[in-house]
Design an enzyme around this catalytic site. Structure first.
Site, PDB file in Angstrom:
ATOM      1  N   TYR A  75      38.729-114.893  42.320  1.00  0.00           N
ATOM      2  CA  TYR A  75      39.813-115.505  41.544  1.00  0.00           C
ATOM      3  C   TYR A  75      40.762-114.449  40.982  1.00  0.00           C
ATOM      4  O   TYR A  75      41.414-114.670  39.964  1.00  0.00           O
ATOM      5  CB  TYR A  75      39.232-116.363  40.410  1.00  0.00           C
ATOM      6  CG  TYR A  75      38.456-117.551  40.915  1.00  0.00           C
ATOM      7  CD1 TYR A  75      39.100-118.743  41.206  1.00  0.00           C
ATOM      8  CD2 TYR A  75      37.086-117.472  41.125  1.00  0.00           C
ATOM      9  CE1 TYR A  75      38.389-119.841  41.681  1.00  0.00           C
ATOM     10  CE2 TYR A  75      36.366-118.556  41.609  1.00  0.00           C
ATOM     11  CZ  TYR A  75      37.027-119.737  41.881  1.00  0.00           C
ATOM     12  OH  TYR A  75      36.334-120.816  42.372  1.00  0.00           O
ATOM     13  N   SER A  76      40.867-113.329  41.654  1.00  0.00           N
ATOM     14  CA  SER A  76      41.611-112.194  41.124  1.00  0.00           C
ATOM     15  C   SER A  76      43.118-112.439  41.091  1.00  0.00           C
ATOM     16  O   SER A  76      43.756-112.662  42.129  1.00  0.00           O
ATOM     17  CB  SER A  76      41.308-110.951  41.975  1.00  0.00           C
ATOM     18  OG  SER A  76      42.187-109.900  41.659  1.00  0.00           O
ATOM     19  N   ASN A  77      43.697-112.372  39.897  1.00  0.00           N
ATOM     20  CA  ASN A  77      45.151-112.393  39.765  1.00  0.00           C
ATOM     21  C   ASN A  77      45.771-111.192  40.460  1.00  0.00           C
ATOM     22  O   ASN A  77      46.867-111.272  41.018  1.00  0.00           O
ATOM     23  CB  ASN A  77      45.547-112.385  38.289  1.00  0.00           C
ATOM     24  CG  ASN A  77      45.159-113.653  37.562  1.00  0.00           C
ATOM     25  OD1 ASN A  77      45.124-114.726  38.143  1.00  0.00           O
ATOM     26  ND2 ASN A  77      44.843-113.525  36.284  1.00  0.00           N
TER      27      ASN A  77
END
Length: 304
Positions: A75-77
């Site tokens: 879920y890395s921005n």
């Protein structure tokens, strides 16, 4: 795509700098004699948002047209921002994703967005991921990903160039607030922010991961970027709500309420935790009356 050794022109993306600083009337602060300001870094660019712009821009220039490889969780921005930058600037990107078990599963919306933006994903097991900074492990990962000549950006984008890039955030806030607060993942934004502030201003970091390791990381990042500690900064690690990508019904309700009060979209993994922490600190009497607090809005909600 740009030819090798061609530095991309980031001015073509028209970043909004300096980002706006907005006064926000909020009775949870005003009744205690406090001012709340929102530093709207979420308005810098619609896709390279907030500290992602400040950290990625100098690294994209240093890549000089080469493939950019970086790391992140599912879920890395940071992965999404790097993928978007690659699409916007015509740069090839590779995302090394934590969790080999994810390779055979349908992509979540965050990773699907990365792929749609042209990023090639390479999944590795969690043990290897923990040691990704070791030179031998990194070399093996690059080889397995077919990206031996790539320009490597660390997880979260926090390296010397990124920290120096985030110094501009502090410089934009000189004389504007007594306390400048920011949510922290890898610590690079806080390290640069604190270095850019005036003497007498304090930077407050609110970690979104649990573990209490960030103080040493911020000190290391400042030493690497500036040769010595810079600025007055501190951490309060009580507001992680269970760790990265974790939330609770209480936090979700707080974010919705803040949006309704101020007509500002609240990103849940970082910004909501920061703002919740500031409200709690105000209620505790942590800030003297007359204190002006600037909260850095580092991101915006990911479209569902």
């Amino acid at each position: 795509m740009p030819s090798p050794d061609t530095t991309p022109d980031l001015t073509t993306l028209r970043p909004r700098l300096p980002s706006p600083l907005q006064e926000s009337e909020d009775e949870r602060f005003t009744r205690r004699g406090l001012r709340l300001l929102l530093k709207r870094d979420d308005l810098i660019h619609p896709e390279l948002i907030g500290n992602k712009w400040r950290k990625l821009a100098p690294n994209l220039e240093a890549a000089a047209g080469r493939t950019v490889l970086t790391f992140g969780g599912a879920y890395s921005n940071h992965l999404r921002a790097t993928a978007a930058a690659g699409r916007l600037l015509g740069l090839p990107t590779v995302g090394v994703v934590r969790g080999q078990e994810l390779a055979d599963r349908p992509l979540n919306p965050s990773l699907a967005r990365c792929v749609a933006d042209g990023m090639r994903l390479h999944f590795i097991d969690r043990s290897t991921y923990r040691h990704k900074s070791d030179p031998s492990t990194l070399a093996a990962v690059l080889h397995a990903a077919g990206a031996q000549d790539a320009y490597v950006v660390p997880e979260g984008g926090s390296n010397t160039l990124a920290v120096r890039g985030c110094r501009a955030l502090g410089e934009e806030l000189r004389g504007q607030a007594d306390v400048v607060a920011v949510a922290c993942g890898t610590g690079g934004t806080l390290a640069g922010l604190a270095a850019g502030l005036d003497p007498g201003q304090c930077a407050l970091g609110v970690p979104v991961l649990k573990g209490g390791f960030l103080e040493d990381d911020v000190r290391r990042l400042q030493a690497e970027a500036f040769g010595e500690p810079r600025g007055d900064w501190r951490l309060d690690d009580r507001f992680h709500f269970g760790g990265y990508a974790r939330t609770t019904p209480e936090l979700d309700a707080f974010a919705r309420d803040f949006e309704q009060r101020h007509s500002v979209p609240v990103e849940g993994l970082y910004v909501a935790k920061l703002l919740h922490g500031l409200v709690a600190l105000a209620e505790e009497g942590a800030f003297p009356r007359g204190t002006a607090i600037a909260a850095v809005v580092t991101g915006s909600p990911f479209p569902s």
